[in-house]
Design an enzyme around this catalytic site. Structure first.
Site, PDB file in Angstrom:
ATOM      1  N   ASN A  62      -1.939  -7.132  -0.286  1.00 35.77           N
ATOM      2  CA  ASN A  62      -1.224  -5.860  -0.447  1.00 35.77           C
ATOM      3  C   ASN A  62      -2.103  -4.832  -1.149  1.00 35.77           C
ATOM      4  O   ASN A  62      -2.886  -5.153  -2.043  1.00 35.77           O
ATOM      5  CB  ASN A  62       0.121  -6.047  -1.157  1.00 35.77           C
ATOM      6  CG  ASN A  62       0.059  -6.796  -2.458  1.00 35.77           C
ATOM      7  OD1 ASN A  62      -0.707  -7.736  -2.610  1.00 35.77           O
ATOM      8  ND2 ASN A  62       0.868  -6.398  -3.427  1.00 35.77           N
ATOM      9  N   GLU A  64      -1.733  -1.143  -2.919  1.00 39.96           N
ATOM     10  CA  GLU A  64      -0.741  -0.193  -3.443  1.00 39.96           C
ATOM     11  C   GLU A  64      -1.327   1.206  -3.602  1.00 39.96           C
ATOM     12  O   GLU A  64      -2.534   1.416  -3.462  1.00 39.96           O
ATOM     13  CB  GLU A  64      -0.186  -0.735  -4.767  1.00 39.96           C
ATOM     14  CG  GLU A  64       0.560  -2.046  -4.542  1.00 39.96           C
ATOM     15  CD  GLU A  64       1.263  -2.592  -5.771  1.00 39.96           C
ATOM     16  OE1 GLU A  64       1.024  -2.076  -6.888  1.00 39.96           O
ATOM     17  OE2 GLU A  64       2.060  -3.529  -5.602  1.00 39.96           O
ATOM     18  N   CYS A  73       2.006  -3.732   2.590  1.00 43.04           N
ATOM     19  CA  CYS A  73       2.150  -5.165   2.319  1.00 43.04           C
ATOM     20  C   CYS A  73       0.993  -5.953   2.941  1.00 43.04           C
ATOM     21  O   CYS A  73       0.413  -5.545   3.960  1.00 43.04           O
ATOM     22  CB  CYS A  73       3.437  -5.694   2.931  1.00 43.04           C
ATOM     23  SG  CYS A  73       4.940  -5.097   2.159  1.00 43.04           S
ATOM     24  N   GLU A  75       1.066  -8.694   4.681  1.00 43.74           N
ATOM     25  CA  GLU A  75       1.304  -9.174   6.051  1.00 43.74           C
ATOM     26  C   GLU A  75       0.930  -8.106   7.065  1.00 43.74           C
ATOM     27  O   GLU A  75       0.345  -8.388   8.116  1.00 43.74           O
ATOM     28  CB  GLU A  75       2.788  -9.537   6.239  1.00 43.74           C
ATOM     29  CG  GLU A  75       3.269 -10.701   5.387  1.00 43.74           C
ATOM     30  CD  GLU A  75       3.782 -10.296   4.006  1.00 43.74           C
ATOM     31  OE1 GLU A  75       3.312  -9.262   3.473  1.00 43.74           O
ATOM     32  OE2 GLU A  75       4.634 -11.006   3.463  1.00 43.74           O
ATOM     33  N   CYS A 112       8.905  -9.227   3.622  1.00 45.89           N
ATOM     34  CA  CYS A 112       9.978  -8.228   3.481  1.00 45.89           C
ATOM     35  C   CYS A 112      10.482  -7.801   4.866  1.00 45.89           C
ATOM     36  O   CYS A 112       9.882  -8.134   5.901  1.00 45.89           O
ATOM     37  CB  CYS A 112       9.459  -7.015   2.703  1.00 45.89           C
ATOM     38  SG  CYS A 112       8.389  -5.931   3.656  1.00 45.89           S
ATOM     39  N   CYS A 115       7.995  -5.945   7.110  1.00 52.24           N
ATOM     40  CA  CYS A 115       6.970  -6.853   7.658  1.00 52.24           C
ATOM     41  C   CYS A 115       7.562  -7.722   8.754  1.00 52.24           C
ATOM     42  O   CYS A 115       6.906  -7.996   9.762  1.00 52.24           O
ATOM     43  CB  CYS A 115       6.361  -7.714   6.556  1.00 52.24           C
ATOM     44  SG  CYS A 115       5.247  -6.771   5.505  1.00 52.24           S
TER      45      CYS A 115
HETATM   46  N1  THU Z   1       4.668  -7.072  -0.766  1.00 50.56           N
HETATM   47  C1  THU Z   1       3.941  -7.657   0.221  1.00 50.56           C
HETATM   48  O1  THU Z   1       2.707  -7.560   0.252  1.00 50.56           O
HETATM   49  N2  THU Z   1       4.602  -8.343   1.162  1.00 50.56           N
HETATM   50  C2  THU Z   1       5.969  -8.488   1.221  1.00 50.56           C
HETATM   51  O2  THU Z   1       6.488  -9.017   2.182  1.00 50.56           O
HETATM   52  C3  THU Z   1       6.779  -8.018   0.105  1.00 50.56           C
HETATM   53  C4  THU Z   1       6.114  -7.155  -0.886  1.00 50.56           C
HETATM   54  C5  THU Z   1       3.962  -6.268  -1.775  1.00 50.56           C
HETATM   55  C6  THU Z   1       4.260  -4.803  -1.697  1.00 50.56           C
HETATM   56  C7  THU Z   1       3.979  -4.354  -3.100  1.00 50.56           C
HETATM   57  O3  THU Z   1       2.591  -4.083  -3.229  1.00 50.56           O
HETATM   58  C8  THU Z   1       4.307  -5.571  -3.956  1.00 50.56           C
HETATM   59  O4  THU Z   1       4.326  -6.688  -3.058  1.00 50.56           O
HETATM   60  C9  THU Z   1       5.644  -5.486  -4.660  1.00 50.56           C
HETATM   61  O5  THU Z   1       6.675  -5.191  -3.792  1.00 50.56           O
END
Ligand code: THU
Length: 160
Positions: A62, A64, A73, A75, A112, A115
């Site tokens: 991920n 940000e 994310c 994925e 999530c 994704c």
């Molecule tokens: N995140 C992911 O990388 N994948 C997911 O399926 C859920 C959330 C990341 C997004 C963000 O950078 C951090 O986790 C917190 O939500």
């Protein structure tokens, strides 16, 4: 009125050692890339590793952003890179792991909703199921034989 019920099923592995060796390797790649997450805001690091039918492994973590929704994310970083680099290849397996810098994740962390929808697009495009394995930092690992188990009532291009 009639009731419609949809059931989904998953397999549980109690440890990494219980996984087939190919998946153990894929999950280890996900753990490695998880550590490269850029997650200064959530301190929540996610790693995803994809195995393609050309035997390539594509990984993502991920990323940000100070403008929060601009991040992505793990994925989707991985599947979009796979789509960009090997547009004709099929994704056969996906390993996901998530760990927090502030509190331990001991249960499987599923992808999530956004994704799931993005992974669904690739499953439909390639007309082949993607096996998805997901875990926390420690604890059991869940396997889903297809994204459909995670998003049974999915929005699909056939509605367009
Ligand atoms: N995140 C992911 O990388 N994948 C997911 O399926 C859920 C959330 C990341 C997004 C963000 O950078 C951090 O986790 C917190 O939500």
């Amino acid at each position: 009125m009639k009731e419609i019920s949809i059931t989904t099923s998953f397999q549980q592995f109690d440890s990494l050692l219980e996984l087939p060796s190919e998946i153990q390797h894929l999950m280890q790649e996900a753990v490695k890339i998880r550590k490269n997450a850029y997650a200064p805001y959530s301190q929540f690091r996610v790693g995803a590793a994809l195995l393609l039918d050309n035997q390539e492994i594509i990984c993502g973590s991920n990323q940000e952003n100070a403008a929060y929704p601009s991040g992505l994310c793990a994925e989707r970083v991985a599947i979009f890179y796979a789509g960009a680099k090997y547009p004709g290849a099929k994704i056969t397996k996906m390993a996901i792991t998530a760990a927090s810098d502030t509190n331990p994740t001991t249960e499987p962390i599923p992808p999530c909703g956004a994704c799931r929808q993005s992974i669904a697009e690739y499953e439909i495009k390639q007309d082949q199921a993607i096996e998805i394995f997901f875990m926390g930092e420690t604890g059991v690992i869940y396997q889903s034989d297809s994204l459909k188990n995670l998003l049974p009532f999915m929005f699909n291009k056939k509605f367009l």
